[in-house]
Scaffold this motif. Structure first.
Motif, PDB file in Angstrom:
ATOM      1  N   ARG A  73      79.850  53.334  41.398  1.00  0.00           N
ATOM      2  CA  ARG A  73      78.890  52.284  41.750  1.00  0.00           C
ATOM      3  C   ARG A  73      78.518  52.422  43.216  1.00  0.00           C
ATOM      4  NH1 ARG A  73      77.311  47.097  40.094  1.00  0.00           N
ATOM      5  NH2 ARG A  73      76.711  45.753  41.834  1.00  0.00           N
ATOM      6  N   ASN A  74      77.259  52.174  43.517  1.00  0.00           N
ATOM      7  CA  ASN A  74      76.785  52.147  44.891  1.00  0.00           C
ATOM      8  C   ASN A  74      76.812  50.703  45.366  1.00  0.00           C
ATOM      9  OD1 ASN A  74      75.503  52.317  47.330  1.00  0.00           O
ATOM     10  ND2 ASN A  74      73.590  53.180  46.546  1.00  0.00           N
ATOM     11  N   ASP A  75      77.765  50.384  46.225  1.00  0.00           N
ATOM     12  CA  ASP A  75      77.915  49.014  46.722  1.00  0.00           C
ATOM     13  C   ASP A  75      77.012  48.715  47.911  1.00  0.00           C
ATOM     14  OD1 ASP A  75      79.785  48.280  44.833  1.00  0.00           O
ATOM     15  OD2 ASP A  75      81.493  48.903  46.045  1.00  0.00           O
ATOM     16  N   GLY A  76      76.272  49.710  48.401  1.00  0.00           N
ATOM     17  CA  GLY A  76      75.410  49.500  49.557  1.00  0.00           C
ATOM     18  C   GLY A  76      74.022  49.019  49.156  1.00  0.00           C
ATOM     19  N   GLU A  77      73.143  48.912  50.168  1.00  0.00           N
ATOM     20  CA  GLU A  77      71.773  48.423  49.946  1.00  0.00           C
ATOM     21  C   GLU A  77      70.741  49.538  50.057  1.00  0.00           C
ATOM     22  OE1 GLU A  77      71.465  45.364  52.860  1.00  0.00           O
ATOM     23  OE2 GLU A  77      72.350  43.835  51.572  1.00  0.00           O
ATOM     24  N   SER A  78      71.207  50.760  50.274  1.00  0.00           N
ATOM     25  CA  SER A  78      70.310  51.914  50.292  1.00  0.00           C
ATOM     26  C   SER A  78      70.883  52.995  49.391  1.00  0.00           C
ATOM     27  CB  SER A  78      70.126  52.428  51.718  1.00  0.00           C
ATOM     28  OG  SER A  78      71.370  52.847  52.253  1.00  0.00           O
ATOM     29  N   LYS A  79      70.091  54.032  49.121  1.00  0.00           N
ATOM     30  CA  LYS A  79      70.535  55.095  48.225  1.00  0.00           C
ATOM     31  C   LYS A  79      71.797  55.778  48.759  1.00  0.00           C
ATOM     32  CE  LYS A  79      65.943  56.192  46.421  1.00  0.00           C
ATOM     33  NZ  LYS A  79      64.885  57.236  46.322  1.00  0.00           N
ATOM     34  N   ALA A  80      72.642  56.197  47.832  1.00  0.00           N
ATOM     35  CA  ALA A  80      73.862  56.921  48.205  1.00  0.00           C
ATOM     36  C   ALA A  80      73.876  58.248  47.456  1.00  0.00           C
ATOM     37  CB  ALA A  80      75.107  56.109  47.861  1.00  0.00           C
ATOM     38  N   LEU A  81      74.529  59.210  48.041  1.00  0.00           N
ATOM     39  CA  LEU A  81      74.560  60.551  47.474  1.00  0.00           C
ATOM     40  C   LEU A  81      76.005  61.002  47.295  1.00  0.00           C
ATOM     41  CD1 LEU A  81      72.288  62.588  46.731  1.00  0.00           C
ATOM     42  CD2 LEU A  81      72.798  63.740  48.888  1.00  0.00           C
ATOM     43  N   VAL A  82      76.368  61.294  46.030  1.00  0.00           N
ATOM     44  CA  VAL A  82      77.648  61.951  45.779  1.00  0.00           C
ATOM     45  C   VAL A  82      77.413  63.432  46.030  1.00  0.00           C
ATOM     46  CG1 VAL A  82      79.468  62.449  44.107  1.00  0.00           C
ATOM     47  CG2 VAL A  82      78.275  60.248  44.030  1.00  0.00           C
ATOM     48  N   ARG A  83      77.974  63.938  47.099  1.00  0.00           N
ATOM     49  CA  ARG A  83      77.662  65.303  47.525  1.00  0.00           C
ATOM     50  C   ARG A  83      78.541  66.363  46.861  1.00  0.00           C
ATOM     51  NH1 ARG A  83      74.415  65.976  51.786  1.00  0.00           N
ATOM     52  NH2 ARG A  83      73.709  64.143  52.921  1.00  0.00           N
ATOM     53  N   HIS A 141      82.956  71.369  43.819  1.00  0.00           N
ATOM     54  CA  HIS A 141      81.651  71.684  43.240  1.00  0.00           C
ATOM     55  C   HIS A 141      80.607  70.761  43.878  1.00  0.00           C
ATOM     56  CE1 HIS A 141      78.884  73.294  40.295  1.00  0.00           C
ATOM     57  NE2 HIS A 141      78.532  72.066  39.939  1.00  0.00           N
ATOM     58  N   VAL A 142      79.526  71.356  44.409  1.00  0.00           N
ATOM     59  CA  VAL A 142      78.441  70.574  45.002  1.00  0.00           C
ATOM     60  C   VAL A 142      77.594  69.978  43.884  1.00  0.00           C
ATOM     61  CG1 VAL A 142      76.395  70.654  46.461  1.00  0.00           C
ATOM     62  CG2 VAL A 142      78.397  72.017  47.053  1.00  0.00           C
ATOM     63  N   VAL A 143      77.323  68.658  43.956  1.00  0.00           N
ATOM     64  CA  VAL A 143      76.572  67.999  42.886  1.00  0.00           C
ATOM     65  C   VAL A 143      75.288  67.323  43.373  1.00  0.00           C
ATOM     66  CG1 VAL A 143      78.559  67.653  41.384  1.00  0.00           C
ATOM     67  CG2 VAL A 143      78.039  65.933  43.107  1.00  0.00           C
ATOM     68  N   ASN A 144      75.323  66.691  44.568  1.00  0.00           N
ATOM     69  CA  ASN A 144      74.160  65.958  45.098  1.00  0.00           C
ATOM     70  C   ASN A 144      73.595  64.977  44.063  1.00  0.00           C
ATOM     71  OD1 ASN A 144      74.207  67.155  47.647  1.00  0.00           O
ATOM     72  ND2 ASN A 144      73.023  68.908  46.944  1.00  0.00           N
ATOM     73  N   HIS A 145      74.471  64.103  43.594  1.00  0.00           N
ATOM     74  CA  HIS A 145      74.132  63.110  42.567  1.00  0.00           C
ATOM     75  C   HIS A 145      73.720  61.810  43.259  1.00  0.00           C
ATOM     76  CE1 HIS A 145      74.636  61.812  38.276  1.00  0.00           C
ATOM     77  NE2 HIS A 145      74.593  60.631  38.871  1.00  0.00           N
ATOM     78  N   ASP A 178      83.124  63.117  47.456  1.00  0.00           N
ATOM     79  CA  ASP A 178      82.598  63.017  48.823  1.00  0.00           C
ATOM     80  C   ASP A 178      81.177  62.478  48.769  1.00  0.00           C
ATOM     81  OD1 ASP A 178      84.918  64.016  49.827  1.00  0.00           O
ATOM     82  OD2 ASP A 178      84.169  66.053  50.151  1.00  0.00           O
ATOM     83  N   SER A 179      80.885  61.490  49.609  1.00  0.00           N
ATOM     84  CA  SER A 179      79.545  60.912  49.648  1.00  0.00           C
ATOM     85  C   SER A 179      79.173  60.590  51.089  1.00  0.00           C
ATOM     86  CB  SER A 179      79.488  59.639  48.795  1.00  0.00           C
ATOM     87  OG  SER A 179      80.379  58.654  49.319  1.00  0.00           O
ATOM     88  N   GLY A 180      77.907  60.154  51.289  1.00  0.00           N
ATOM     89  CA  GLY A 180      77.462  59.777  52.628  1.00  0.00           C
ATOM     90  C   GLY A 180      76.453  60.756  53.199  1.00  0.00           C
ATOM     91  N   LYS A 181      75.658  60.249  54.156  1.00  0.00           N
ATOM     92  CA  LYS A 181      74.644  61.075  54.816  1.00  0.00           C
ATOM     93  C   LYS A 181      75.170  61.571  56.159  1.00  0.00           C
ATOM     94  CE  LYS A 181      70.854  58.432  52.750  1.00  0.00           C
ATOM     95  NZ  LYS A 181      69.675  57.574  53.024  1.00  0.00           N
TER      96      LYS A 181
END
Length: 309
Positions: A73-83, A141-145, A178-181
């Motif tokens: 789940r993305n608990d933030g208010e902007s898009k999140a990326l599972v990297r 494994h890189v996913v960028n989901h 791993d996630s985040g910009k």
């Protein structure tokens, strides 16, 4: 004429700046934040049988191999990326079959205790470079989901250990996301350790099969050593056992195997998407374990009948 800023006006100016910064911060959306909701183990067949399953989307799933079913789940208010998906494979557990026993006479050798049997090994005549996946280690494994704000997403991680022996191998996995910009904002979510049946249904011998093998031991011992010679031994699972304890050792090995399987399946049950099959296996194992006492009585009966020294 230049305006003069007196000491009295400084607090007012500072207060206005702080208020403006606070208002700006309130309008700024919080960054996306990935949280693991659930990680369960499911069967490939179950996923492939889901209504509307996409064959291309599920192309990496292998029959008879387990799959990690992951919900985030993305608990933030902007898009999140599972990297990136990291998988840590550890705690390998091999549950061997109980080898059918053999009874052998080894003249000149007194077999008074359990003796390990070493296999004859040949020296290598050549070497060949072969690339294959390790069964134990860490994999990434890189996913960028991408996950929209407030959304829940589901994805699958097939677990394919190529060297796994059907019905005999268990291992433990742990999932990291791993996630985040950008590097400064990277975050990692981790699951608890998960016990997995590596390949197919676990297998074990039923008490009736062990009973027949005890009969074989007794008959063969009677043929080889009617007086109970110390040069006769019972061979199974890479060890030679004294003839006088061979049947008890065989039952003990079998009982230990059932106990290990029950414990392993109990761990698998904690993260199973479908508990029915595993509970069924545990019930069958408990029924087999209940037959252990009968096997001990059968071994005593074989001795009393004169079929075993």
């Amino acid at each position: 004429m230049l305006a003069t800023v007196t000491a009295a006006t400084i607090p007012v100016v500072a207060g206005a700046v702080i208020a403006a910064w606070a208002a700006l911060k309130a309008r700024r959306k919080t960054e996306g934040s990935i949280r693991l909701i659930d990680v369960s183990v499911t069967d490939a067949e179950r996923v492939l049988a889901e209504p509307g399953s996409d064959a291309q989307l599920l192309g990496d799933i292998v029959q008879d191999r387990p799959v990690l079913d992951v919900a985030v789940r993305n608990d933030g208010e902007s898009k999140a990326l599972v990297r990136r998906v990291h998988l840590e494979v550890d705690g390998l557990l091999y549950v061997p079959a109980v080898d059918p026993p053999g009874v052998f006479r080894l003249p000149g050798l007194d077999i008074t205790e359990r003796l390990p049997v070493r296999e004859r090994r040949l020296g290598p005549s050549a070497s060949y470079a072969v690339t294959f996946p390790l069964r134990e280690g860490r994999f990434a494994h890189v996913v960028n989901h991408e996950v929209a704000p407030g959304d829940v997403e589901r994805f699958l991680v097939p677990l394919v250990a190529q060297e796994a022996r059907r019905g005999q191998d268990f291992y433990e996995v742990r999932l990291f996301l791993d996630s985040g910009k950008g590097r400064k904002n990277r975050r990692r979510a981790a699951s608890r350790p998960i016990r997995v049946v590596a390949h197919g249904e676990p297998s074990w011998e039923r008490p009736e099969e062990i009973r027949e093998r005890l009969n074989h031991i007794a008959d063969r011992v009677r043929e080889e050593a009617q007086a109970g010679g110390e040069d006769v031994g019972v061979l199974f699972n890479s060890a030679l056992h004294p003839v006088r304890t061979g049947m008890e050792d065989y039952i003990a090995f079998y009982e230990s195997k059932l106990s290990i399987l029950r414990a392993a399946l109990g761990e698998c049950l904690k993260h199973a998407a479908d508990e029915t099959r595993i509970r069924g296996w545990i019930t069958e194992l408990e029924q087999a374990s209940a037959g252990i006492e009968g096997l001990h009585r059968h071994a005593v009966s074989l001795r009393d009948s004169g079929r075993h020294p």
